[in-house]
Design a protein around this motif. Structure first.
Motif, mmCIF file in Angstrom:
data_model
loop_
_atom_site.group_PDB
_atom_site.id
_atom_site.type_symbol
_atom_site.label_atom_id
_atom_site.label_comp_id
_atom_site.label_asym_id
_atom_site.label_seq_id
_atom_site.Cartn_x
_atom_site.Cartn_y
_atom_site.Cartn_z
ATOM 1 N N ASP A 201 0.880 -0.998 0.330
ATOM 2 C CA ASP A 201 -0.025 0.329 0.173
ATOM 3 C C ASP A 201 0.854 1.561 0.114
ATOM 4 O OD1 ASP A 201 -1.879 -1.266 0.218
ATOM 5 O OD2 ASP A 201 -2.721 -1.985 1.893
ATOM 6 N N SER A 202 2.181 1.135 1.045
ATOM 7 C CA SER A 202 3.096 1.655 1.032
ATOM 8 C C SER A 202 4.199 2.844 -0.700
ATOM 9 C CB SER A 202 3.639 2.159 1.793
ATOM 10 O OG SER A 202 4.468 0.668 2.152
ATOM 11 N N THR A 203 3.597 1.806 -1.461
ATOM 12 C CA THR A 203 4.535 1.893 -2.761
ATOM 13 C C THR A 203 3.891 2.832 -3.947
ATOM 14 O OG1 THR A 203 5.673 -0.684 -1.864
ATOM 15 C CG2 THR A 203 6.031 -0.081 -4.408
ATOM 16 N N ARG A 204 5.334 3.374 -4.488
ATOM 17 C CA ARG A 204 5.084 4.755 -5.080
ATOM 18 C C ARG A 204 4.606 3.716 -6.694
ATOM 19 N NH1 ARG A 204 7.215 10.284 -7.286
ATOM 20 N NH2 ARG A 204 6.044 11.160 -8.450
ATOM 21 N N VAL A 205 4.355 3.824 -7.344
ATOM 22 C CA VAL A 205 3.807 3.521 -9.012
ATOM 23 C C VAL A 205 4.571 4.537 -9.841
ATOM 24 C CG1 VAL A 205 3.390 1.351 -10.275
ATOM 25 C CG2 VAL A 205 2.904 1.038 -8.321
ATOM 26 N N ILE A 206 5.450 4.264 -10.388
ATOM 27 C CA ILE A 206 5.680 5.277 -11.541
ATOM 28 C C ILE A 206 5.920 5.004 -12.996
ATOM 29 C CG2 ILE A 206 6.905 6.351 -12.957
ATOM 30 C CD1 ILE A 206 8.415 7.377 -9.303
ATOM 31 N N ASP A 207 5.323 5.035 -14.027
ATOM 32 C CA ASP A 207 4.430 4.827 -15.101
ATOM 33 C C ASP A 207 5.313 5.411 -15.752
ATOM 34 O OD1 ASP A 207 3.852 3.907 -17.658
ATOM 35 O OD2 ASP A 207 1.313 3.910 -17.240
ATOM 36 N N LEU A 208 6.337 4.284 -16.920
ATOM 37 C CA LEU A 208 7.592 4.553 -17.575
ATOM 38 C C LEU A 208 7.264 5.576 -19.304
ATOM 39 C CD1 LEU A 208 10.500 2.495 -16.259
ATOM 40 C CD2 LEU A 208 9.928 5.394 -15.719
ATOM 41 N N ARG A 209 5.611 4.698 -19.522
ATOM 42 C CA ARG A 209 5.448 4.891 -20.315
ATOM 43 C C ARG A 209 6.227 4.729 -21.572
ATOM 44 N NH1 ARG A 209 3.821 9.736 -17.508
ATOM 45 N NH2 ARG A 209 1.519 9.593 -16.895
ATOM 46 N N GLY A 210 6.542 3.331 -21.526
ATOM 47 C CA GLY A 210 7.438 2.965 -22.503
ATOM 48 C C GLY A 210 8.859 4.197 -22.769
ATOM 49 N N SER A 211 9.162 4.557 -22.132
ATOM 50 C CA SER A 211 10.554 5.213 -22.111
ATOM 51 C C SER A 211 11.735 4.253 -21.866
ATOM 52 C CB SER A 211 10.426 6.407 -20.674
ATOM 53 O OG SER A 211 9.081 7.913 -21.555
ATOM 54 N N THR A 212 12.504 5.090 -22.224
ATOM 55 C CA THR A 212 13.998 3.579 -22.515
ATOM 56 C C THR A 212 14.744 4.310 -20.916
ATOM 57 O OG1 THR A 212 14.144 3.448 -24.793
ATOM 58 C CG2 THR A 212 16.144 3.096 -23.558
ATOM 59 N N VAL A 213 15.184 3.187 -19.844
ATOM 60 C CA VAL A 213 15.778 3.611 -18.778
ATOM 61 C C VAL A 213 17.148 2.733 -18.961
ATOM 62 C CG1 VAL A 213 16.090 2.902 -16.250
ATOM 63 C CG2 VAL A 213 13.934 3.655 -17.765
ATOM 64 N N LEU A 214 18.178 3.736 -18.266
ATOM 65 C CA LEU A 214 19.744 2.779 -18.552
ATOM 66 C C LEU A 214 20.153 3.309 -17.293
ATOM 67 C CD1 LEU A 214 21.311 4.961 -21.851
ATOM 68 C CD2 LEU A 214 20.688 2.669 -21.308
ATOM 69 N N PRO A 215 21.417 2.544 -17.458
ATOM 70 C CA PRO A 215 22.451 2.283 -15.485
ATOM 71 C C PRO A 215 22.723 3.880 -15.473
ATOM 72 C CG PRO A 215 22.479 0.588 -16.699
ATOM 73 C CD PRO A 215 21.779 1.344 -17.806
ATOM 74 N N GLY A 216 22.275 5.217 -14.783
ATOM 75 C CA GLY A 216 24.049 5.748 -14.683
ATOM 76 C C GLY A 216 24.345 6.087 -15.108
ATOM 77 N N LEU A 217 25.042 7.210 -16.068
ATOM 78 C CA LEU A 217 26.744 7.343 -16.676
ATOM 79 C C LEU A 217 27.125 7.280 -16.032
ATOM 80 C CD1 LEU A 217 25.076 9.085 -20.509
ATOM 81 C CD2 LEU A 217 24.891 6.718 -19.365
ATOM 82 N N ILE A 218 28.667 7.175 -16.160
ATOM 83 C CA ILE A 218 30.189 7.365 -15.529
ATOM 84 C C ILE A 218 30.927 7.982 -16.771
ATOM 85 C CG2 ILE A 218 31.841 6.729 -14.228
ATOM 86 C CD1 ILE A 218 29.838 4.299 -13.712
ATOM 87 N N ASP A 219 31.569 9.776 -15.676
ATOM 88 C CA ASP A 219 33.204 9.742 -16.652
ATOM 89 C C ASP A 219 33.643 9.626 -16.250
ATOM 90 O OD1 ASP A 219 34.271 11.610 -18.177
ATOM 91 O OD2 ASP A 219 32.953 12.854 -17.910
ATOM 92 N N SER A 220 34.412 8.788 -16.513
ATOM 93 C CA SER A 220 36.145 7.863 -16.007
ATOM 94 C C SER A 220 37.070 9.883 -16.163
ATOM 95 C CB SER A 220 36.707 7.270 -16.689
ATOM 96 O OG SER A 220 37.235 7.310 -18.270
ATOM 97 N N HIS A 221 36.857 10.318 -16.060
ATOM 98 C CA HIS A 221 38.098 11.352 -16.165
ATOM 99 C C HIS A 221 37.224 13.377 -15.883
ATOM 100 C CE1 HIS A 221 42.140 12.549 -17.614
ATOM 101 N NE2 HIS A 221 41.595 13.549 -17.125
#
Length: 584
Positions: A71-91
């Motif tokens: 009951d406490s969980t918030r549900v977010i509808d991505l509506r088909g959007s693409t999700v990626l891991p956060g990007l990392i800049d090595s330098h």
């Protein structure tokens, strides 16, 4: 009954994944109806994932993940959007980059005329005697491909000392030489690298300094920032990183002052990127002083693992730069008008002799500090591999992940040795785009075969990460070294330098999946964090981005224009508008 159903669903979900995590409590967030590019080992695509606290608790189909909803969980509808891991800049170099325009905006400079006009305008605004300093406008990126001359600088700023600095090299006017006590009979006596260019006919100084900008005695160049100014500007830059999808960075030359600024943001809860620190060490100091600094870094409280701010590396400079004609090469550079090279045997500059380099590497690695060195030329790369190989004879280095920074020019032999020793690499793809044409003109196509050789590195099993070497300005594409990761991804997929009609050694192109790994799991491996970030899997940190297109199927050119809609760090949105998401 509902509780048993949640636990059973969690076990079923995670049993199909690589990280068998049992969810003991229901998630706080569920994201569903998405195209989740996990970047896990098999490169799985999912529909939904769940988050509790700072970490991901489940990844799978909509139906399976929704079984965990409370009951406490918030549900977010991505509506088909693409999700990626956060990007990392090595330098990156954020503390300096964020302050680059603190005094005044600096325009883009594409020609020598742009440079001279900027200096002329600054001279009109400043008092006589005030310094005018132009930083990191590389001559190889100017259409004229040369330094401004001493005469030109004297003409536009006769009453102001001028320093046009491109890194280790610089051009100055007569007043700057005079103030610094440098006359035509001046000789370098401090034992450090570099030389002063002289007119071959007259012996007079040309105003061009190679790897010895330290000799110029600059004064104040603008208003002085407070600690609060520096902290605010850094916070603004980290937010700008978030806007292009970056959730983690490596600062590859952090001194004590920079670390203190990061610490302030950490303490206030405003550090919106995870930061891996490489402690700055001047390799020109006596070895005893270097060893002392390394020991101090190893005893710093931040040397203990911290998922927001971790001091785990040491950085030195081993050679010069490819943009300034001072990278240390296996073979001579060749006579060059662009780089003002007249000696046919000139190979560039190597700053640290072999025995001292071995001692530095051993001191860092033995203190569990990842060693890296700025090593641009293939000769410098060989020298650093030799040092790591020597250390490996008494201290196995593979698990310590010694690193080579830049390594733009390589060889098949170097790549094989790196793979055998477990050496990792930090490269900057945008340099191929920005500088490939000039370097090909200088070295020829054959010598460019192993310039940023991503295909060869991946095939050999060398862990290589993508970075920017961002040093100036806030703005992902307006910086001299752009930090936009989408430009970097496009570059490694096309290898098409600007001002060239054909790809540069297209056999070194990598796949789209490999390109994404370059900025995610590979960079996490470079910083010993592959168990916690770099992919979207149960048990890993909830660092992810939502983008406006399917980056796996859109055209390569469309990939370059990817826009980030939202960026999340540890289950908290740090970029993008808050929306009211419907509950299913």
């Amino acid at each position: 009954m509902h509780r048993r159903r949640q636990l059973l669903a969690a076990c079923v979900l995670t049993a199909t994944l690589t990280s068998p995590v049992v969810v003991a409590q229901p998630p706080e967030l569920i994201f569903l109806n998405g195209h989740i590019v996990t970047v896990d080992e098999p490169f799985s695509i999912a529909q939904a994932f769940a988050v509790r606290g700072e970490q991901i608790t489940a990844v799978g189909s909509d139906d399976d993940v929704l079984l965990l909803k409370a009951d406490s969980t918030r549900v977010i509808d991505l509506r088909g959007s693409t999700v990626l891991p956060g990007l990392i800049d090595s330098h990156t170099h954020p503390t300096g980059a964020s302050m680059y325009e603190f005094d005044h905006p600096v325009p883009e400079m594409d020609t020598i005329s742009d440079v001279l006009n900027y200096i002329r305008r600054r001279a009109e605004l400043l008092d006589d005697g005030d310094w005018i300093v132009v930083q990191q406008v590389f001559i190889t990126r100017l259409r004229d491909q040369r330094f401004p001359t001493r005469k030109e600088l004297d003409l536009v700023a006769p009453r102001n000392p001028v320093l046009f600095r491109t890194g280790p090299d610089a051009a100055v006017n007569s007043l700057a030489l005079e103030i610094s006590g440098i006359g035509d009979d001046f000789e370098i006596t401090d034992g450090e690298p570099g030389y002063l260019e002289r007119d071959p006919k007259t012996g007079q100084l040309t105003g061009i300094l190679r790897s010895c900008t330290r000799l110029i005695k600059t004064g104040a160049t603008g208003k002085s920032p407070t600690d609060d100014d520096r902290t605010l500007r850094l916070k603004q830059l980290l937010t700008a990183y978030n806007a292009v999808g970056i959730t983690s960075i490596s600062d590859r030359n952090a001194g004590d002052a920079a670390i203190a600024i990061y610490q302030r943001l950490l303490n206030s809860g405003e550090l919106s990127c995870r930061v891996f620190l490489y402690y700055a060490v001047n390799a020109q100091q006596p070895i005893e002083e270097i060893q002392k600094q390394i020991a101090q870094a190893a005893s710093h409280p931040l040397h203990d693992r911290n998922e927001r701010l971790w001091l785990r590396g040491v950085k030195i400079f081993l050679d010069g730069g490819m943009l300034t004609g001072s990278a240390y090469m296996r073979r001579p550079w060749g006579v060059s008008d662009i780089y003002s090279i007249t000696d046919p045997d000139y190979r560039g500059l190597l700053y640290v002799e072999p025995e001292k380099l071995r001692q530095i590497a051993h001191a860092a690695l033995s203190h569990e500090l990842q060693m890296t060195a700025h090593s641009v030329g293939d000769g410098a790369v060989d020298a650093l591999i030799d040092a790591y190989d020597h250390v490996n004879q008494t201290l196995p280095v593979a698990e310590l992940r010694p690193c080579i920074t830049h390594c733009n020019f390589m060889s098949a032999e170097a790549i094989d040795r790196m793979a055998a020793l477990g050496i990792v690499a930090d490269l900057q793809p945008a340099w191929l785009y920005l500088d490939g044409a000039t370097l090909t003109k200088q070295f020829g196509l054959e010598r460019m075969q192993y310039f940023q050789p991503y295909r060869s590195l991946f095939d050999a099993g060398v862990s290589v990460g993508g970075g920017s070497d961002h040093m100036q300005k806030i703005g992902s594409l307006r910086s001299v070294n752009p930090y936009d990761p989408w430009l970097g991804l496009w570059t490694v997929l096309t290898r098409l330098p600007r001002r060239m009609d054909n790809p540069l050694h297209s056999e070194q192109v990598i796949s789209r999946q490999e390109a994404l790994r370059l900025y995610t799991v590979n960079n996490a491996f470079l910083t010993f964090e592959e168990d916690r970030k770099g992919s979207l899997e149960p048990g890993k940190l909830a660092d992810f981005i939502i983008v406006d297109r399917d980056v796996l199927t859109c055209s390569v050119d469309e990939l370059r224009d990817t826009k980030v809609l939202e960026t999340w760090l540890g289950g908290r949105r740090v970029y993008g508008a808050e929306e009211s998401d419907p509950q299913p």
